[in-house]
Design a protein around this motif. Structure first.
Motif, PDB file in Angstrom:
ATOM      1  N   THR A  41      42.917  40.333  30.060  1.00 10.91           N
ATOM      2  CA  THR A  41      41.841  39.371  29.811  1.00 10.91           C
ATOM      3  C   THR A  41      42.325  37.933  29.949  1.00 10.91           C
ATOM      4  O   THR A  41      41.521  37.010  29.970  1.00 10.91           O
ATOM      5  N   ALA A  42      43.630  37.719  30.064  1.00  8.52           N
ATOM      6  CA  ALA A  42      44.190  36.373  30.245  1.00  8.52           C
ATOM      7  C   ALA A  42      44.682  36.171  31.674  1.00  8.52           C
ATOM      8  O   ALA A  42      45.318  35.181  31.977  1.00  8.52           O
ATOM      9  N   THR A  43      44.390  37.114  32.557  1.00  4.85           N
ATOM     10  CA  THR A  43      44.876  37.067  33.939  1.00  4.85           C
ATOM     11  C   THR A  43      43.694  37.047  34.889  1.00  4.85           C
ATOM     12  O   THR A  43      42.790  37.859  34.761  1.00  4.85           O
ATOM     13  N   SER A  44      43.697  36.118  35.836  1.00  3.03           N
ATOM     14  CA  SER A  44      42.622  36.101  36.828  1.00  3.03           C
ATOM     15  C   SER A  44      43.074  35.317  38.040  1.00  3.03           C
ATOM     16  O   SER A  44      43.827  34.354  37.919  1.00  3.03           O
ATOM     17  N   PRO A  45      42.615  35.741  39.239  1.00  6.56           N
ATOM     18  CA  PRO A  45      42.885  34.910  40.407  1.00  6.56           C
ATOM     19  C   PRO A  45      42.024  33.658  40.312  1.00  6.56           C
ATOM     20  O   PRO A  45      40.907  33.718  39.803  1.00  6.56           O
ATOM     21  N   ASP A  46      42.526  32.543  40.742  1.00  9.36           N
ATOM     22  CA  ASP A  46      41.784  31.289  40.685  1.00  9.36           C
ATOM     23  C   ASP A  46      41.396  30.905  42.107  1.00  9.36           C
ATOM     24  O   ASP A  46      42.109  30.176  42.776  1.00  9.36           O
ATOM     25  N   THR A  47      40.281  31.455  42.559  1.00  3.83           N
ATOM     26  CA  THR A  47      39.832  31.177  43.918  1.00  3.83           C
ATOM     27  C   THR A  47      38.475  30.501  43.885  1.00  3.83           C
ATOM     28  O   THR A  47      37.674  30.740  42.988  1.00  3.83           O
ATOM     29  N   LYS A  48      38.229  29.684  44.839  1.00  2.00           N
ATOM     30  CA  LYS A  48      36.938  29.020  44.964  1.00  2.00           C
ATOM     31  C   LYS A  48      36.214  29.512  46.214  1.00  2.00           C
ATOM     32  O   LYS A  48      35.166  29.013  46.571  1.00  2.00           O
ATOM     33  N   THR A  49      36.793  30.503  46.876  1.00  2.00           N
ATOM     34  CA  THR A  49      36.183  31.095  48.071  1.00  2.00           C
ATOM     35  C   THR A  49      36.171  32.608  47.893  1.00  2.00           C
ATOM     36  O   THR A  49      36.712  33.140  46.935  1.00  2.00           O
ATOM     37  N   GLY A  50      35.609  33.317  48.839  1.00  2.00           N
ATOM     38  CA  GLY A  50      35.580  34.772  48.795  1.00  2.00           C
ATOM     39  C   GLY A  50      36.882  35.398  49.244  1.00  2.00           C
ATOM     40  O   GLY A  50      36.953  36.603  49.437  1.00  2.00           O
ATOM     41  N   ASP A  51      37.922  34.589  49.448  1.00  2.00           N
ATOM     42  CA  ASP A  51      39.175  35.105  49.988  1.00  2.00           C
ATOM     43  C   ASP A  51      40.165  35.567  48.923  1.00  2.00           C
ATOM     44  O   ASP A  51      41.252  35.994  49.252  1.00  2.00           O
ATOM     45  N   GLY A  52      39.839  35.455  47.650  1.00  2.00           N
ATOM     46  CA  GLY A  52      40.762  35.863  46.599  1.00  2.00           C
ATOM     47  C   GLY A  52      40.749  37.374  46.435  1.00  2.00           C
ATOM     48  O   GLY A  52      39.723  38.020  46.587  1.00  2.00           O
ATOM     49  N   TRP A  53      41.906  37.933  46.135  1.00  2.00           N
ATOM     50  CA  TRP A  53      41.982  39.372  45.918  1.00  2.00           C
ATOM     51  C   TRP A  53      43.217  39.728  45.103  1.00  2.00           C
ATOM     52  O   TRP A  53      44.153  38.959  45.012  1.00  2.00           O
ATOM     53  N   VAL A  54      43.159  40.898  44.512  1.00  2.00           N
ATOM     54  CA  VAL A  54      44.296  41.463  43.807  1.00  2.00           C
ATOM     55  C   VAL A  54      44.451  42.878  44.335  1.00  2.00           C
ATOM     56  O   VAL A  54      43.488  43.629  44.391  1.00  2.00           O
ATOM     57  N   ARG A  55      45.658  43.222  44.760  1.00  2.00           N
ATOM     58  CA  ARG A  55      45.916  44.567  45.282  1.00  2.00           C
ATOM     59  C   ARG A  55      46.940  45.248  44.398  1.00  2.00           C
ATOM     60  O   ARG A  55      47.952  44.657  44.046  1.00  2.00           O
TER      61      ARG A  55
END
Length: 77
Positions: A11-25
């Protein structure tokens, strides 16, 4: 920024993206495949609406992905 796999609470972890290009694999490695029984997402406080349109996808080969869930209807409360 914390990593999904660095021991930081999810709950304290997140990608910080402002576009649709963020991802976590997450790759569990050969022989460690898992069936998905439950999926949760935790929008960042104050930015929950940015989750709308996000896709949760899965792949058996890292090349072809299937959309498991499309996130919509999220609002900041």
């Amino acid at each position: 920024m914390p990593s999904v796999t660095d021991g930081t609470p999810l709950t304290a972890t997140s990608p910080d993206t402002k576009t649709g290009d963020g991802w976590v694999r997450v790759d569990l490695g050969a022989g460690n495949e898992q069936a998905i029984g439950k999926l949760r997402f935790y929008p960042r406080a104050g930015s929950a609406a940015r989750m709308n349109g996000a896709l949760i996808q899965g792949s058996n080969d890292g090349t072809s992905f299937v959309t498991l869930y499309s996130i919509s209807g999220v609002s900041d409360i």
